[in-house]
Design a protein around this motif. Sequence first.
Motif, PDB file in Angstrom:
ATOM      1  N   ASN A 139      41.726 -74.536   2.640  1.00  0.00           N
ATOM      2  CA  ASN A 139      41.433 -74.264   0.736  1.00  0.00           C
ATOM      3  C   ASN A 139      39.641 -74.241   0.710  1.00  0.00           C
ATOM      4  N   PRO A 140      38.857 -75.846   1.336  1.00  0.00           N
ATOM      5  CA  PRO A 140      37.450 -76.013   1.350  1.00  0.00           C
ATOM      6  C   PRO A 140      36.702 -75.046   1.808  1.00  0.00           C
ATOM      7  N   HIS A 141      37.549 -74.789   3.347  1.00  0.00           N
ATOM      8  CA  HIS A 141      36.610 -73.228   4.064  1.00  0.00           C
ATOM      9  C   HIS A 141      36.436 -72.296   2.819  1.00  0.00           C
ATOM     10  N   PHE A 142      37.636 -71.802   2.522  1.00  0.00           N
ATOM     11  CA  PHE A 142      37.126 -70.716   2.082  1.00  0.00           C
ATOM     12  C   PHE A 142      36.264 -71.171   0.357  1.00  0.00           C
ATOM     13  N   LEU A 143      35.980 -72.303   0.240  1.00  0.00           N
ATOM     14  CA  LEU A 143      35.309 -72.049  -1.125  1.00  0.00           C
ATOM     15  C   LEU A 143      34.353 -72.335  -0.859  1.00  0.00           C
ATOM     16  N   TYR A 144      33.499 -72.925   0.643  1.00  0.00           N
ATOM     17  CA  TYR A 144      32.526 -73.116   1.282  1.00  0.00           C
ATOM     18  C   TYR A 144      31.425 -71.544   1.593  1.00  0.00           C
ATOM     19  N   ASN A 145      32.621 -71.250   2.038  1.00  0.00           N
ATOM     20  CA  ASN A 145      32.071 -69.947   2.638  1.00  0.00           C
ATOM     21  C   ASN A 145      32.175 -68.586   1.358  1.00  0.00           C
ATOM     22  N   THR A 146      32.567 -69.354   0.640  1.00  0.00           N
ATOM     23  CA  THR A 146      32.884 -68.307  -0.703  1.00  0.00           C
ATOM     24  C   THR A 146      31.774 -68.444  -1.511  1.00  0.00           C
ATOM     25  N   LEU A 147      31.023 -70.387  -1.817  1.00  0.00           N
ATOM     26  CA  LEU A 147      29.484 -70.201  -2.318  1.00  0.00           C
ATOM     27  C   LEU A 147      28.591 -70.354  -1.238  1.00  0.00           C
ATOM     28  N   ASP A 148      28.771 -69.754  -0.040  1.00  0.00           N
ATOM     29  CA  ASP A 148      28.147 -69.421   1.072  1.00  0.00           C
ATOM     30  C   ASP A 148      27.137 -67.731   0.581  1.00  0.00           C
ATOM     31  N   ALA A 149      28.653 -67.669   0.460  1.00  0.00           N
ATOM     32  CA  ALA A 149      28.390 -65.369   0.456  1.00  0.00           C
ATOM     33  C   ALA A 149      27.539 -65.047  -1.221  1.00  0.00           C
ATOM     34  N   ILE A 150      28.488 -66.113  -2.148  1.00  0.00           N
ATOM     35  CA  ILE A 150      27.478 -65.846  -3.401  1.00  0.00           C
ATOM     36  C   ILE A 150      25.946 -66.092  -2.877  1.00  0.00           C
ATOM     37  N   SER A 151      25.926 -67.180  -2.396  1.00  0.00           N
ATOM     38  CA  SER A 151      24.240 -67.336  -2.619  1.00  0.00           C
ATOM     39  C   SER A 151      23.315 -66.463  -1.928  1.00  0.00           C
ATOM     40  N   TRP A 152      23.977 -66.514  -0.525  1.00  0.00           N
ATOM     41  CA  TRP A 152      23.047 -64.985   0.063  1.00  0.00           C
ATOM     42  C   TRP A 152      22.664 -63.918  -1.107  1.00  0.00           C
ATOM     43  N   MET A 153      24.576 -63.678  -1.657  1.00  0.00           N
ATOM     44  CA  MET A 153      24.107 -62.383  -2.625  1.00  0.00           C
ATOM     45  C   MET A 153      22.745 -62.691  -3.540  1.00  0.00           C
ATOM     46  N   ALA A 154      22.635 -64.376  -4.094  1.00  0.00           N
ATOM     47  CA  ALA A 154      21.795 -64.312  -5.314  1.00  0.00           C
ATOM     48  C   ALA A 154      19.908 -64.075  -4.533  1.00  0.00           C
ATOM     49  N   LYS A 155      19.893 -64.637  -3.402  1.00  0.00           N
ATOM     50  CA  LYS A 155      19.118 -64.533  -2.472  1.00  0.00           C
ATOM     51  C   LYS A 155      18.421 -62.765  -2.470  1.00  0.00           C
ATOM     52  N   ILE A 156      19.454 -62.066  -1.600  1.00  0.00           N
ATOM     53  CA  ILE A 156      19.087 -60.657  -1.795  1.00  0.00           C
ATOM     54  C   ILE A 156      18.696 -60.108  -3.048  1.00  0.00           C
ATOM     55  N   ASN A 157      19.333 -60.379  -4.246  1.00  0.00           N
ATOM     56  CA  ASN A 157      19.071 -60.306  -5.360  1.00  0.00           C
ATOM     57  C   ASN A 157      18.106 -61.051  -5.922  1.00  0.00           C
ATOM     58  N   ARG A 158      17.294 -61.909  -5.450  1.00  0.00           N
ATOM     59  CA  ARG A 158      17.045 -62.418  -5.755  1.00  0.00           C
ATOM     60  C   ARG A 158      16.985 -63.344  -7.525  1.00  0.00           C
ATOM     61  N   GLN A 159      17.731 -64.213  -7.335  1.00  0.00           N
ATOM     62  CA  GLN A 159      18.039 -65.006  -8.048  1.00  0.00           C
ATOM     63  C   GLN A 159      18.157 -66.363  -7.996  1.00  0.00           C
ATOM     64  N   PRO A 160      16.564 -66.795  -8.142  1.00  0.00           N
ATOM     65  CA  PRO A 160      16.817 -68.258  -7.182  1.00  0.00           C
ATOM     66  C   PRO A 160      17.873 -69.685  -8.319  1.00  0.00           C
ATOM     67  N   GLU A 161      17.702 -69.140  -9.208  1.00  0.00           N
ATOM     68  CA  GLU A 161      18.031 -69.672 -10.415  1.00  0.00           C
ATOM     69  C   GLU A 161      19.907 -70.082  -9.992  1.00  0.00           C
ATOM     70  N   ILE A 162      21.341 -68.794  -9.696  1.00  0.00           N
ATOM     71  CA  ILE A 162      21.814 -69.166  -9.158  1.00  0.00           C
ATOM     72  C   ILE A 162      21.862 -69.248  -8.156  1.00  0.00           C
ATOM     73  N   GLU A 163      21.504 -69.427  -7.179  1.00  0.00           N
ATOM     74  CA  GLU A 163      21.084 -69.397  -5.383  1.00  0.00           C
ATOM     75  C   GLU A 163      21.311 -71.121  -5.125  1.00  0.00           C
ATOM     76  N   HIS A 164      20.487 -71.774  -6.167  1.00  0.00           N
ATOM     77  CA  HIS A 164      20.082 -72.981  -6.428  1.00  0.00           C
ATOM     78  C   HIS A 164      21.631 -73.976  -6.698  1.00  0.00           C
ATOM     79  N   MET A 165      21.623 -73.113  -8.331  1.00  0.00           N
ATOM     80  CA  MET A 165      23.304 -73.648  -8.803  1.00  0.00           C
ATOM     81  C   MET A 165      24.628 -74.009  -7.913  1.00  0.00           C
ATOM     82  N   VAL A 166      24.387 -72.915  -7.624  1.00  0.00           N
ATOM     83  CA  VAL A 166      25.766 -72.304  -6.278  1.00  0.00           C
ATOM     84  C   VAL A 166      25.292 -73.736  -4.703  1.00  0.00           C
TER      85      VAL A 166
END
Length: 173
Positions: free
Chosen positions: A36-63
Amino acid sequence: SFNHMEKEISRLIHENYEISLREKETQLMALTMQINPHFLYNTLDAISWMAKINRQPEIEHMVLSLAALFRASLHNGDKFITVREEMDLVQNFVQIQKVRFPERFVFEEDFDGEVANKYTLKLLLQPIVENCVKHGIVGLKRVCRIKVSARLDGGDIVYEIEDDGVGFDPAAA
């Protein structure tokens, strides 16, 4: 008698089977807790990359802040971390809250190098700071100031957590 011995053997086989089954369930639960923690970290990592790609630094930093908090709380073993690391965890929590409550509070920390490398209980300060945010800014018309200080007093670490929020009536507590 033979009948009694047969029943006893049957009972022992059944008991052994149940113990084995409980051991397997415990092993499965341990594996699930690791996955579960690995799944959680991988999901959060994916969300932060999506935020970075979509130029959403606030979301990236929050995640990223949320991931750091989870990593610290789920990390097995260490109950103690340095004061510097504990303050970093509080900062991660604060970053998340600043996105939730923009321009509602400011956060300050005050500690010197002497106390920074001393060991403290992990996640000791976060719940207290959370209460400051949760109860201090409700109904407040101005920006709330939250401050966490750490200093050494002899061999002891002394923390002070203060806010200038709405406050409460000590008599009612």
